[in-house]
Structures are given as structure tokens and as C-alpha cells.
Enzyme design. Sequence first.
Site, PDB file in Angstrom:
ATOM      1  N   GLU A  48       0.830  -1.206   0.000  1.00  0.00           N
ATOM      2  CA  GLU A  48       0.000   0.000   0.000  1.00  0.00           C
ATOM      3  C   GLU A  48       0.866   1.259   0.000  1.00  0.00           C
ATOM      4  O   GLU A  48       2.087   1.199   0.176  1.00  0.00           O
ATOM      5  CB  GLU A  48      -0.922  -0.012   1.219  1.00  0.00           C
ATOM      6  CG  GLU A  48      -1.924  -1.133   1.158  1.00  0.00           C
ATOM      7  CD  GLU A  48      -2.851  -1.191   2.355  1.00  0.00           C
ATOM      8  OE1 GLU A  48      -3.823  -1.948   2.267  1.00  0.00           O
ATOM      9  OE2 GLU A  48      -2.626  -0.493   3.366  1.00  0.00           O
ATOM     10  N   GLU A  59      -1.113  -9.364  -6.945  1.00  0.00           N
ATOM     11  CA  GLU A  59      -0.996  -9.908  -8.301  1.00  0.00           C
ATOM     12  C   GLU A  59      -0.042  -9.084  -9.154  1.00  0.00           C
ATOM     13  O   GLU A  59       0.655  -9.623 -10.014  1.00  0.00           O
ATOM     14  CB  GLU A  59      -2.376  -9.985  -8.960  1.00  0.00           C
ATOM     15  CG  GLU A  59      -3.297 -11.005  -8.331  1.00  0.00           C
ATOM     16  CD  GLU A  59      -4.050 -10.509  -7.095  1.00  0.00           C
ATOM     17  OE1 GLU A  59      -4.950 -11.239  -6.636  1.00  0.00           O
ATOM     18  OE2 GLU A  59      -3.760  -9.404  -6.579  1.00  0.00           O
ATOM     19  N   CYS A  90      -9.722  -9.793  -7.377  1.00  0.00           N
ATOM     20  CA  CYS A  90     -10.728  -8.857  -7.879  1.00  0.00           C
ATOM     21  C   CYS A  90     -10.740  -8.890  -9.414  1.00  0.00           C
ATOM     22  O   CYS A  90      -9.881  -9.511 -10.045  1.00  0.00           O
ATOM     23  CB  CYS A  90     -10.435  -7.446  -7.367  1.00  0.00           C
ATOM     24  SG  CYS A  90      -8.997  -6.664  -8.157  1.00  0.00           S
TER      25      CYS A  90
END
Length: 130
Positions: A48, A59, A90
Site C-alpha cells: 500500500e 498480483e 478482484c
Amino acid sequence: MTAAPDWDALRDAAREAMSRAYAPYSGFPVGVAALVDDGRTIVGCNVENASYGLGLCAECGLVSSLQATGGGRLTHFTCVDGKGEILVPCGRCRQLLFEFGGPGLQVETPEGVLPLSAMLPQAFGPDHLR
């Protein structure tokens, strides 16, 4: 005939990667692991950033590692959350995985192993640009 992958070992590699995630803002560490068509196992974790939109999904790290270590095609993939439980990628990450593994990439999900084509039907890919 190719031997069945060791999903437990692959999941353990994803958990180890998850333990190195940098997720101070969301508190949601993610780790991934994949097998490559040449037999390598590669991993990634989320990283992050204080500017939330600049965070990197696990990923992304995985694909970067794939390319940095010689390329190839992903054949089997798993993803885990901060508790070490199986997590599905996602939509954005499914698209990324499609680019480097294609529709036949085997993805471990809470409901079992599925080809990526079942999780991203009628995917847009490199062949559409030719």
C-alpha cells in the site's frame, strides 16, 4: 501427463508472501503464489501507499516477479488473505492474470479449483488487438 500441483505448498508460499505485505492503511494483507510453465513458483504481496490509489495488488507483484525472473506463462494460482484463507482476485487482477496465464490458468477458489475462463468469461485480451 503433468503431475497435479501441490496446492498445499502453493498456498503455504502465498501465506509466506502475505506475511511480508505492507498494508498499514487497510490492514488487509494479501499474498499470492503461482506456478509457471517452467516449474518455478513465484509469489507476490500487496504494497500500500499513503496515496491510496497508488497501492499495488499482490498480483501486480507476482506478474512483476514473473517478468523479472525470465517470463513464462502462469499455470496455477492461489491467493490468501491476512488469515491465510483462500481469497479470489478482484476483477482488475483477474484481467492481469488473464494476460499472463490465459483462460486455462487454474485458480484456487473457496469453491474449488476453476479455470480463469470461468471467473472471467469472454475476457478481453491481447488477441483482440491483432
